[in-house]
Design a protein around this motif. Structure first.
Motif, mmCIF file in Angstrom:
data_model
loop_
_atom_site.group_PDB
_atom_site.id
_atom_site.type_symbol
_atom_site.label_atom_id
_atom_site.label_comp_id
_atom_site.label_asym_id
_atom_site.label_seq_id
_atom_site.Cartn_x
_atom_site.Cartn_y
_atom_site.Cartn_z
ATOM 1 N N GLU A 282 0.828 -1.213 0.000
ATOM 2 C CA GLU A 282 0.000 0.000 0.000
ATOM 3 C C GLU A 282 0.857 1.255 0.000
ATOM 4 O O GLU A 282 0.574 2.221 -0.712
ATOM 5 N N THR A 285 2.359 1.709 -3.359
ATOM 6 C CA THR A 285 1.351 2.163 -4.327
ATOM 7 C C THR A 285 1.076 3.646 -4.150
ATOM 8 O O THR A 285 1.026 4.413 -5.121
ATOM 9 N N MET A 359 -4.976 4.466 2.467
ATOM 10 C CA MET A 359 -4.778 3.039 2.740
ATOM 11 C C MET A 359 -6.037 2.423 3.344
ATOM 12 O O MET A 359 -6.759 3.082 4.099
ATOM 13 N N LYS A 368 -8.798 2.914 -2.309
ATOM 14 C CA LYS A 368 -7.745 2.466 -1.400
ATOM 15 C C LYS A 368 -6.569 1.857 -2.175
ATOM 16 O O LYS A 368 -6.739 1.115 -3.136
ATOM 17 N N ALA A 369 -5.391 2.180 -1.664
ATOM 18 C CA ALA A 369 -4.142 1.811 -2.341
ATOM 19 C C ALA A 369 -3.977 0.302 -2.477
ATOM 20 O O ALA A 369 -3.443 -0.174 -3.478
ATOM 21 N N ILE A 370 -4.440 -0.455 -1.482
ATOM 22 C CA ILE A 370 -4.231 -1.913 -1.543
ATOM 23 C C ILE A 370 -4.931 -2.503 -2.761
ATOM 24 O O ILE A 370 -4.418 -3.401 -3.425
#
Lengths: 503, 53
Positions: A282, A285, A359, A368-370
Motif C-alpha cells: 500500500e 502504491t 490506505m 484504497k491503495a491496496i
C-alpha cells in the motif's frame, strides 16, 4: 437464498443499535460541557437535547430489548449499516437546533459528512458558529475516524467474539492483533499519541503564525481532529487559507500522512518494523500514485500559468493534491478556481487522487491503495501467464501485514469488484448532478468523487441552496463510501428479505 | 517450543518510546514526500523555463 429474519433478529439488532446510540450521546455530551464552561447557553441546550434524545433511545433499547444472543454476521453488518445511517440523524439534532443549518436534511448531511470524515459542509455563517459547536463538528470526525460502532461496543464491553463482524463491516480490512478489543485499544493509543503530539506541533505552528491565548489550542485541537482523521472540516470558512502559514500547512501534511496510513502499518512502526514503510504494498502504491500525480498537478498549474513559483506550486498545488489523496479535503484556495483557473491537467489529477484515496484500514476513503496495488499486480500476473509457457506456474505475491502474501484469485476478485463499485458510484453521482442541467460534467464528477471517496473538496455544488435530490445522493454516497458497500448491501438484502418474507 | 503459547508474538506493543519512534518515522516519511514535491517544483520550473523561485 436469504434466511427469513424474525423478531429475535430485530431484537438483537435494536439492542446493539441502542448501545451505539448511548455512545453517540457521549459525543454530544463532551462539547456540551465545553459550551457550559464557555457560557454558550444556546449551544449547550442544543447539545444537551441531542445527547438526551440519543441517551433515551439508547437506554430504552438496551433496557427493553436486553438479550444475550450472540450477533451473527448478518446482524452485525446490519447494525453497522444502520448505525452509520441513523447515528448521523441523532448527531444532526444539535446542528439543527443551532440555527446554522437550514433544514433537518442539511443537518443530517453535515453530521453524515462529519462522521464519515468527508468534510463537505452546509453550515451557514461558519465563522460565527459557537466554539463548542465547532468543536462538536470536529469531534464527529474523531468519532467516525476511529470507527464509532467498534469503539462504542468495545468500550461497552460487548463480547470480543461478537464484535469481530462489526470491525470488518465498518470498513476495516483486518484485525491488527487477534483480539478486536485489543485492536480497538491500539487504535486509540495511536490516536491519543498523535492527539498530544499533533496538537502541540500545531499549537507551536499557530503561535509562530501569530495566534495567541486560547485561540492557539482551540484551533490546534480542531485542526488536529480534521487532519489526523482525514476529515476536512475547518474552524473557519476559508479552511486552511485562513492561517496564511506554511508551517501550519507542513504540520497538517504530516498529520494527514499519519491519518492516511493504516493502523496496521502504525502497529508495525510501533514495533520497530521500520522496513515495513518501504516494503508495504500500500505504501509503495501510494508513493507511486502520489509521485506521478504531484508531477501532473505541478506541471498543470505551471503550464496554465496559475502558479509560477516553486512556493506557490507546493503550497497550493501539492498541498491540495495531498489533501485530496489522503481523503482529507482541506482547501488553501477557493474551490471554484479548481476548474476555472487551474487548467485541465491539475483538476484531473486532483479528481484522480480523490478517487484513489488512502490506505485500507485507515481513516481515509476512496478505492484504497491496496486495491489499486493488487489490481496492477493481477494485471501483470495475467500478462506473465500469456507470455510464459502454459506449464509455468505464475504466482503473484505482495508484502502486507509484516509478511509476504500470495495474491489469490479470490482476493483479487474482491479488490477489483470494489474498485468497479467505487467507479460506478462516482459516475452515478456525476450523472445525477447532470440531470439538474446547472453544472458541467467536470463539476458534477469532481463533487461526486469528493463525496463518495469521503474527501470534502468542493467546487461549489455543495451549498445550502443545492437541490434536495442531489443532497440525498451525496449523503448516500458518503455512507456507501465509508462502509465500502458491503454493510450497506447487507442492509438492503436484509430489508428485502423482510419485505419478501412478510405475508 | 514447550511452554510457548502458539499465536503469541513475543514482542510487546509498545513502550511509549516505541510509540514515539513510530511517530517520528511517519513524520520523517512525510517530510521526505514534501521535500520531493519541492524538488519536483523547482526542477519543473527550470525545465519549463518559467524561472520562478
Amino acid at each position: 437464498m436469504a434466511l427469513k429474519p424474525d423478531g429475535r433478529d430485530l431484537k438483537v439488532i435494536a439492542f446493539h443499535l441502542g448501545k451505539v446510540f448511548t455512545g453517540l450521546s457521549a459525543v454530544m455530551a463532551l462539547p456540551a460541557v465545553v459550551a457550559l464552561v464557555l457560557q454558550e447557553w444556546n449551544a449547550a441546550s442544543a447539545l444537551l437535547i441531542g445527547a438526551a434524545i440519543a441517551l433515551t433511545l439508547g437506554r430504552a433499547a438496551e433496557a427493553r430489548l436486553v438479550t444475550r444472543a450472540p450477533l451473527t454476521w448478518a446482524q452485525g453488518t446490519v447494525v453497522v449499516a444502520l448505525a452509520w445511517l441513523v447515528g448521523p440523524m441523532l448527531l444532526a439534532v444539535p446542528l439543527l437546533l443551532s440555527g446554522h443549518l437550514g433544514t433537518w436534511l442539511d443537518a443530517w448531511f453535515e453530521a453524515m459528512s462529519g462522521l464519515t470524515t468527508s468534510g463537505l459542509s452546509l453550515v451557514q455563517d461558519l465563522d460565527h458558529l459557537p466554539q463548542s459547536l465547532a468543536l462538536y463538528r470536529h469531534l464527529t470526525h474523531f468519532a467516525g475516524g476511529q470507527g464509532i460502532v467498534i469503539v462504542v461496543l468495545s468500550l461497552l464491553a460487548v463480547g470480543g467474539g461478537q464484535i469481530g463482524t462489526l470491525y470488518v463491516a465498518e470498513g476495516r480490512e483486518e484485525r491488527i492483533v487477534p483480539s478486536v478489543i485489543r485492536t480497538s485499544r491500539f487504535i486509540f493509543r495511536v490516536a491519543g499519541t498523535y492527539l498530544v503530539i499533533g496538537t502541540l506541533a500545531l499549537g507551536v505552528a499557530l503561535y509562530a503564525a501569530g495566534f495567541r491565548g486560547w485561540r492557539v489550542w482551540w484551533h490546534a485541537v480542531n485542526l488536529f481532529m480534521a487532519a489526523f482523521d482525514t476529515g476536512g472540516f475547518a474552524p473557519m470558512s476559508s479552511s486552511i487559507a485562513y492561517y496564511h502559514s506554511a508551517t501550519v500547512e507542513l504540520v497538517l501534511v504530516v498529520l494527514m500522512f499519519a491519518g492516511t496510513i493504516s493502523f496496521g502499518l502504525h502497529y508495525h512502526l510501533w514495533r520497530r518494523d521500520h522496513q515495513e514503510l518501504v516494503r508495504n504494498l500500500e505504501m509503495r502504491t501510494i508513493m507511486v500514485t502520489l509521485g506521478a500525480l504531484t508531477l501532473v498537478v505541478l506541471a498543470g498549474l505551471a503550464t496554465a500559468g496559475t502558479q509560477t513559483t516553486s512556493t506557490g506550486l507546493v503550497r497550493k498545488g501539492f498541498f491540495t493534491l495531498f489533501s485530496a489523496h489522503s481523503g482529507t479535503g482541506f482547501a488553501v484556495t477557493n474551490g471554484a478556481t479548481y476548474l476555472s483557473d487551474w487548467g485541465v491537467l491539475a483538476p484531473a489529477a486532483i479528481v484522480t487522487a480523490m478517487a484513489l484515496g488512502g490506505m485500507a484500514g485507515s481513516t481515509a476513503g476512496g478505492i484504497k491503495a491496496i486495491r489499486i496495488g493488487m489490481t496492477v499486480k493481477g494485471a501483470v500476473q495475467d500478462v506473465r501467464r500469456l507470455l510464459l509457457p502454459e506449464s509455468a506456474v505464475v504466482v503473484a505475491s505482495y508484502h502486507a501485514g509484516g509478511g509476504r502474501r500470495i495474491l489469490r484469485d479470490r482476493t483479487l476478485r474482491a479488490a477489483t469488484t470494489l474498485l468497479l463499485l467505487y467507479i460506478a458510484t462516482y459516475l452515478a453521482g456525476a450523472g445525477v448532478g447532470l440531470l439538474y442541467g446547472r453544472w458541467e460534467v467536470t463539476e458534477t464528477l469532481f463533487e461526486s468523487v469528493s463525496a463518495a471517496a469521503n474527501v470534502g473538496l468542493s467546487v461549489g455544488i455543495v451549498d445550502p441552496s443545492m437541490p434536495v435530490g442531489l443532497q440525498v445522493t451525496y449523503l448516500l454516497q458518503m455512507w456507501l463510501g465509508r462502509l465500502e458497500f458491503s454493510a450497506a448491501f447487507a442492509l438492503l438484502g436484509y430489508a428485502g428479505s423482510l419485505a419478501f418474507w412478510r405475508k | 517450543m514447550p511452554g510457548k503459547r502458539p499465536g503469541r508474538d513475543p514482542r510487546p506493543v509498545a513502550s511509549p518510546v516505541d510509540g514515539l519512534r513510530g511517530v517520528v518515522s511517519v513524520a520523517l516519511a512525510a517530510l521526505v514526500v514534501v521535500a520531493i514535491a519541492v524538488l519536483t517544483a523547482v526542477l519543473l520550473l527550470w525545465v519549463l523555463d518559467l524561472g520562478g523561485g
